[in-house]
Motif scaffolding. Structure first.
Motif, short mmCIF file in Angstrom:
data_model
loop_
_atom_site.label_atom_id
_atom_site.label_comp_id
_atom_site.label_asym_id
_atom_site.label_seq_id
_atom_site.Cartn_x
_atom_site.Cartn_y
_atom_site.Cartn_z
N LEU A 17 0.14 9.56 9.35
CA LEU A 17 0.56 9.51 10.57
C LEU A 17 -0.62 9.49 11.92
O LEU A 17 -0.54 8.71 12.77
N ARG A 18 -1.43 10.34 11.56
CA ARG A 18 -2.49 10.40 12.54
C ARG A 18 -3.38 9.22 12.67
O ARG A 18 -3.54 8.49 13.61
N THR A 19 -3.34 8.54 11.43
CA THR A 19 -4.34 7.38 11.16
C THR A 19 -3.52 6.07 11.80
O THR A 19 -4.08 5.22 12.61
N PHE A 20 -2.29 6.32 11.48
CA PHE A 20 -1.32 5.15 12.03
C PHE A 20 -1.50 5.30 13.85
O PHE A 20 -1.53 4.13 14.60
N LEU A 21 -1.40 6.46 14.48
CA LEU A 21 -1.46 6.59 15.87
C LEU A 21 -2.84 6.15 16.51
O LEU A 21 -2.81 5.10 17.27
N ALA A 79 0.69 -1.32 0.00
CA ALA A 79 0.01 -0.08 -0.15
C ALA A 79 0.63 1.29 -0.10
O ALA A 79 0.36 2.25 -0.86
N PHE A 80 1.96 1.34 0.75
CA PHE A 80 2.87 2.42 0.74
C PHE A 80 3.58 2.66 -0.62
O PHE A 80 3.70 3.82 -0.99
N ALA A 81 3.93 1.54 -1.28
CA ALA A 81 4.43 1.73 -2.75
C ALA A 81 3.36 2.38 -3.65
O ALA A 81 3.72 3.02 -4.56
N ASP A 82 2.12 2.06 -3.36
CA ASP A 82 1.09 2.54 -4.29
C ASP A 82 0.64 3.74 -3.84
O ASP A 82 -0.30 4.07 -4.21
N LYS A 83 1.27 4.28 -2.91
CA LYS A 83 0.79 5.63 -2.14
C LYS A 83 -0.54 5.81 -1.57
O LYS A 83 -1.18 6.88 -1.48
N GLU A 84 -1.25 4.82 -1.41
CA GLU A 84 -2.22 4.60 -0.44
C GLU A 84 -2.00 4.51 0.99
O GLU A 84 -1.88 3.67 1.90
N TYR A 85 -1.60 5.65 1.39
CA TYR A 85 -0.64 5.96 2.85
C TYR A 85 -1.79 5.59 4.03
O TYR A 85 -1.26 5.18 5.01
N LEU A 86 -2.92 6.12 3.74
CA LEU A 86 -3.88 5.70 4.95
C LEU A 86 -4.22 4.24 5.10
O LEU A 86 -4.05 3.84 6.26
N ARG A 87 -4.32 3.52 3.73
CA ARG A 87 -4.32 2.18 4.07
C ARG A 87 -3.15 1.50 4.71
O ARG A 87 -3.09 0.49 5.49
N LEU A 118 8.55 7.74 11.19
CA LEU A 118 9.76 8.13 10.42
C LEU A 118 9.38 8.33 8.90
O LEU A 118 9.50 9.05 8.15
N LYS A 119 8.70 6.90 8.62
CA LYS A 119 8.21 7.08 7.13
C LYS A 119 7.41 7.98 6.77
O LYS A 119 7.56 8.81 5.69
N PHE A 120 6.49 8.31 7.56
CA PHE A 120 5.33 9.23 7.17
C PHE A 120 5.67 10.56 7.46
O PHE A 120 5.31 11.30 6.63
N ILE A 121 6.58 11.08 8.46
CA ILE A 121 7.10 12.20 8.68
C ILE A 121 7.82 12.73 7.55
O ILE A 121 7.74 13.90 6.99
N SER A 122 8.79 11.46 6.96
CA SER A 122 9.73 12.10 5.77
C SER A 122 9.07 12.52 4.73
O SER A 122 9.50 13.08 3.61
N ILE A 123 7.92 11.83 4.28
CA ILE A 123 7.16 12.17 3.44
C ILE A 123 5.93 13.36 3.22
O ILE A 123 5.09 13.51 2.65
N ASN A 124 5.99 13.87 4.64
CA ASN A 124 4.77 14.89 5.15
C ASN A 124 3.54 14.40 4.71
O ASN A 124 2.95 14.93 4.19
#
Length: 996
Positions: A447-451, A409-417, A436-442
């Protein structure tokens, strides 16, 4: 696959399983039972569950060489069908595990049975008088026909054989059959699959087998055609059974292995029901089984939950059904004499979960060792993540599946998923790496979803980590809200904007995390971002109600503040603290809230009420404080003097004094024993009413304080009628009452200004109102000295007549008293002459001795003097007689303890006085006996009153004896003789028969 651990293993089960009955030609298994067919017409049954084995010769009675063509065993291992072929043709036999001999199925004579389908769900057996039931069985023949059969329970032979179906378009032999059933509301549904060398047929329907197959005369038969040949033409169809239900199938065809899932509850393919139970169909091409260019086809097959076991030559290749990859090759220990033919075939025992291979002499067991342990990895390689997760055995395996999903999903830029998947990982990647992965790509949203998702996976013991993550998420929410406001100026007005949805989401988050968020830190964050509404919301969640109420008061929203105060968790102290501000903000709602609360102390609200009362109010405006005080006094029955005094002061300041008078006249303490009639301070009330010039109220207070003279004097200033009413209130003091009426009379006489005769008539009428308390002579001094006597003539004559009547009444009362005294003297004189006649045979009511006989062993009662030879005795008007001593004894025994002691004490004193009198008479002392005799008479009179005031047998003493026990404590030794005890020596007793 984990190559270090084998999934399948091979063990030699029985080396010479054929027992020299020929070579093994076929084999079937069920429930740890194996049945072999040999080339010499024998069937050999091995029951490994009980460790028994026996063989049956089916060639008996048949000429020439006979061979077992096929054997079939039901899943329970009890029923067996075998087909014998030879010179005389084909013949089918049925045998049961409990039967010593097989039974020939005569109706199948000449038919070569290739396949049998058992009804797994319905087959039952009853071992009672050797009765057996197989239910319906489907038989497939070499000629392409299907028959239904059932074994008769009584005659031990086939009950019936019904023709079901025949292939007409392409007549081929039925090589294998499988059947499943399911009970539904409309009846029994049958599912049948049958294979020929080139086709797979499927039949389904509701009713009986006969009706199901009959329906295919009018509709087309659904089939799958896969042309081709396999070694030995052994086309096979297998079901994998799990929890007594087939879940998937495999067909060993000439083209490949056709397989799929079975869902007997679904009906989604065709309206007529065809093929509705086959799902996820696939074909395994044989080219995948060999490395070279030559395609090798298996000669036999077995089906497990995840694998195909394919017999190719003398090896079994294990192929994963999902990945279609060969994972293992199984070798067999074949003897030299069996090497020529090698492994003949495979079979499976669905009930025991075992697989078998056999050559012409031996049986090999293929065991499964946790075949699903690496299936999660197989599904993961195929990107079937749901199935991979379902087959994971430990958290580490699940983490690897989630990691692959997250990375994809990260590679497909589906960051929330991707954030959702990363949050589920606990071991293979750290929390810091993901953030750090999500912070680095802003990507603050991801990031909030992950938390947030990470919070769901943490346990309650990780308190520190939960608090830190929750605080971080709070800051991300606040940042998102501020960015939305900067991006869109109309976000606040637009209720459907993303801003409002984020606000709602943020509030829901705070509600869920209120127990883990640090209160001080969170409030500081909310304040620093200027989110006052959210600060109030969070304070409400944390029960910091003082902040919430203060905010609402500042906003002028008294109703919302009162709603907060009415919560059960809010302290009453806040009610008192904010009461002055709230009542000034909205008096009506505040008072309504106070009245709805049951725990408030009105005294502590006096400050707020006085502040409200000090403000001016319109005439027609409802005074809310008075309303609340009236509620406290009348409904809550409040007895606080401060509350009553405040209410009285507010009443006194009103123009209309009717409410004040009603309040003063109300007796709030009425009904309470020894309680006051009012709770206000009467002195304060009097001062207040005098100050406010409430005269009628002052009159009432004077009267209540028993200051009647002041009350009448003040009442005469405003209303003589009121004064008369006050004067009439005095009832227990005649002099005071007369004095008060004289005050009223003086006022009436002095104030009249009409003609003299008219004034006199009014004064005479006033005398009548006093009910005789005042006479004409009492009010004459109030008239002037020159008044004519003629005006009072009638009143004076009436007064003289009353005096005359009183004198006559007194004379009559004196005469009545004189006559009563004479009657009493006559009665006393008659009593001195009263006597009673005693019969000489009269007995004492207690001792039963005669009253008038004195025996030698009877002792004289103490304190009494004898009259000749007779003992003292008592005679009652009812006729009962008692010796004095017997009566004393009886009364003391029945009376209560104090009365008995008093009687004995009187008797003792009489005895002592009698002894002293006798000594004095012997010593010639003649001055004191008269006094002693008088004392003895008094004591004897008291004793008579104590024991002879009434007959002990006819008075209350006898009635009171009802409560006494039948057996007295001193008589327990006598009561023991009445106990019924079991006889211990019954042997020596004689039985006497009594004539009836």
């Amino acid at each position: 696959m984990d190559q270090g651990r084998q999934v399948f293993s091979v063990d030699l089960l029985e080396r010479y399983a054929s027992k020299n009955r020929g070579m093994i030609t076929c084999m079937a298994a069920g429930n740890d039972v194996i049945v072999l067919g040999t080339s010499k017409g024998w069937i050999i049954r091995h029951d490994f569950g009980v460790g028994s084995s026996y063989d049956i010769d089916l060639s008996v009675g048949r000429t020439g060489e006979q061979s077992i063509h096929k054997v079939f065993v039901d899943p329970g291992g009890s029923h067996c069908i075998a087909t014998v072929t030879g010179v005389g043709g084909a013949e089918t036999f049925y045998t049961h595990a409990k039967w010593p001999k097989p039974r020939v199925l005569s109706r199948l004579k000449g038919l070569l049975v290739n396949s049998v389908a058992w009804n797994r769900q319905q087959i039952t057996e009853v071992f009672r008088l050797d009765l057996v039931s197989t239910k319906e069985i489907i038989l497939g023949t070499q000629d392409g026909q299907l028959f239904e059969m059932a074994v008769d329970e009584k005659d031990k032979r086939e009950k019936y054989i019904k023709f079901l179906f025949e292939l007409e378009e392409l007549p081929e032999a039925f090589m294998a059959l499988q059947m499943e059933t399911a009970n539904i509301n409309s009846g029994m549904r049958y599912y049948v699959m049958a294979v020929t060398p080139t086709r797979l047929y499927s039949f389904t329907g509701i009713g009986t087998l006969e009706s199901v197959f009959a329906s295919y005369k009018e509709r087309a038969v659904h089939f799958m055609e896969l042309p081709g040949e396999i070694p030995n033409r052994q086309v096979e169809l297998h079901f994998f059974i799990k929890q007594r239900r087939a879940v998937h199938f495999a067909w060993l065809s000439g083209t490949g292995i056709y397989h799929g899932g079975l869902n007997f509850g679904a009906q989604h393919s065709y309206p007529n029901g065809d093929e509705n139970f086959v799902e996820s169909k696939a074909l395994l091409d044989y080219s995948k089984l060999s490395d070279g260019t030559e395609i090798v086809k298996p000669s036999s097959m077995a089906l497990s939950e995840y694998h195909f076991l394919l017999l190719i030559g003398n090896k079994v290749k294990v192929v994963n059904r999902i990945s279609e990859q060969i994972i293992e090759e199984l070798q067999f220990d074949i003897t030299a004499d069996s090497a020529s033919r090698g492994i003949i075939g495979l079979c499976s025992d669905a009930s025991a979960g075992l697989f078998y291979a056999y050559d012409q002499n031996s049986i090999f067991q293929v065991s499964v060792i946790d075949e699903g342990r690496d299936m999660w990895k197989v599904y993961l390689d195929l990107k079937v993540f749901a199935a991979a997760l379902a087959n994971c055995r430990d958290p580490l395996q699940r983490d690897q599946v989630y990691l692959v999903q997250a990375e994809a999903a990260f590679a497909d830029k589906e960051y929330l998923r991707a954030a959702s998947f990363y949050a589920k990982i606990n071991y293979v990647i750290s929390f810091e790496e993901v953030t750090l992965k999500f912070i680095s790509i802003n990507e603050p949203e991801a990031l909030r979803t992950f938390l947030l998702r990470k919070l769901d996976t943490l346990s309650k013991d990780d308190k520190c980590q939960i608090t830190m993550i929750s605080t971080w998420a709070t800051e991300l929410y606040l940042d998102k809200i501020n960015r939305l406001l900067l991006e869109d100026d109309t976000a606040i007005e637009n209720r459907n904007s993303e801003y409002h949805s984020v606000i709602q989401e943020f509030r829901a988050f705070m509600s869920d995390c209120k127990d883990v968020l640090d209160e001080a830190t969170t409030m500081k964050l909310l304040e620093s971002y200027g989110r006052v509404e959210e600060l109030v919301y969070f304070a409400n969640l944390k029960e910091q109600y003082e902040i919430v109420i203060h905010h609402y008061i500042q906003q002028g929203e008294a109703k919302k503040a009162l709603e907060v105060l009415q919560k059960s968790s809010v302290s009453d102290e806040l009610q008192y603290k904010f009461a002055p501000e709230l009542i000034m903000l909205d008096a009506y709602e505040t008072v309504e809230a106070w009245m709805a609360s049951k725990n408030l102390n009105p005294r502590r609200l006096i400050t707020a009420m006085m502040r409200y009362s000090s403000e001016p109010h319109a005439k027609n405006e409802t005074h809310e404080v008075i309303k609340y005080l009236e509620f406290c006094v009348h409904s809550l029955h409040n007895e606080d003097p401060g509350i009553h005094n405040l209410l009285l002061s507010l009443y006194a300041k009103q123009e209309d004094d009717s409410a004040l008078l009603r309040f003063l006249q109300c007796k709030f303490g009425k009904g309470r024993e020894n309680g006051p009639e009012f709770f206000y301070d009467p002195k304060y009330a009097l001062r207040l009413c005098l100050k406010e010039k409430r005269t009628r109220a002052c009159v009432h207070i004077y009267s209540m304080m028993s200051m009647h003279e002041e009350a009448v004097a003040l009442a005469l200033q405003i209303d003589p009628e009121l004064a008369m009413a006050e004067a009439d209130k005095v009832e227990d003091d005649e002099d005071l009452r007369k004095k008060l009426w004289l005050m009223v009379a003086k006022h009436v006489v002095k104030q009249e200004k009409g003609a003299k005769r008219e004034n006199i008539r009014k004064a005479i009428a006033f005398l009548k109102e006093t009910d005789g308390l005042l006479k004409i002579e009492d009010i004459l001094p109030f008239f002037p000295d020159f008044a004519l006597i003629d005006d009072f003539k009638e009143a004076i004559c009436s007064s003289l007549e009353d005096y005359n009547k009183q004198i006559e009444q007194l004379k009559e009362e004196m005469n009545d008293a004189t006559r009563g005294a004479d009657n009493i003297r006559n009665d006393i004189s008659a009593l001195t002459q009263r006597y009673a006649v005693i019969d000489r045979e009269e007995e004492c009511g207690v001792c039963k001795r005669k009253i008038l006989t004195m025996t030698g062993d009877f002792r004289m009662a103490q304190g009494y003097s004898s009259s000749g030879p007779l003992a003292p005795f008592y005679v009652f008007p009812c006729g009962h007689s008692f010796h004095a001593q017997c009566l004393i004894t009886h009364v003391t025994s029945c009376a209560h303890e104090e009365q008995a002691e008093h009687i004995l004490d009187l008797q003792k004193q009489l005895t002592l006085l009698g002894s002293e009198t006798r000594r004095d008479m012997n010593g010639n002392r003649s001055d004191e006996p008269i006094t002693s005799t008088t004392t003895a008479d008094k004591l004897r009179s008291e004793l008579d009153d104590a024991i002879a005031s009434e007959c002990p047998f006819c008075g209350e003493l006898m009635i009171n004896e009802i409560t006494l026990p039948f057996i007295k404590p001193e008589e327990t030794r006598h009561s023991a003789s009445w106990d019924l005890r079991p006889q211990t020596n019954l042997a020596n007793q004689r039985t006497i028969s009594l004539p009836v």
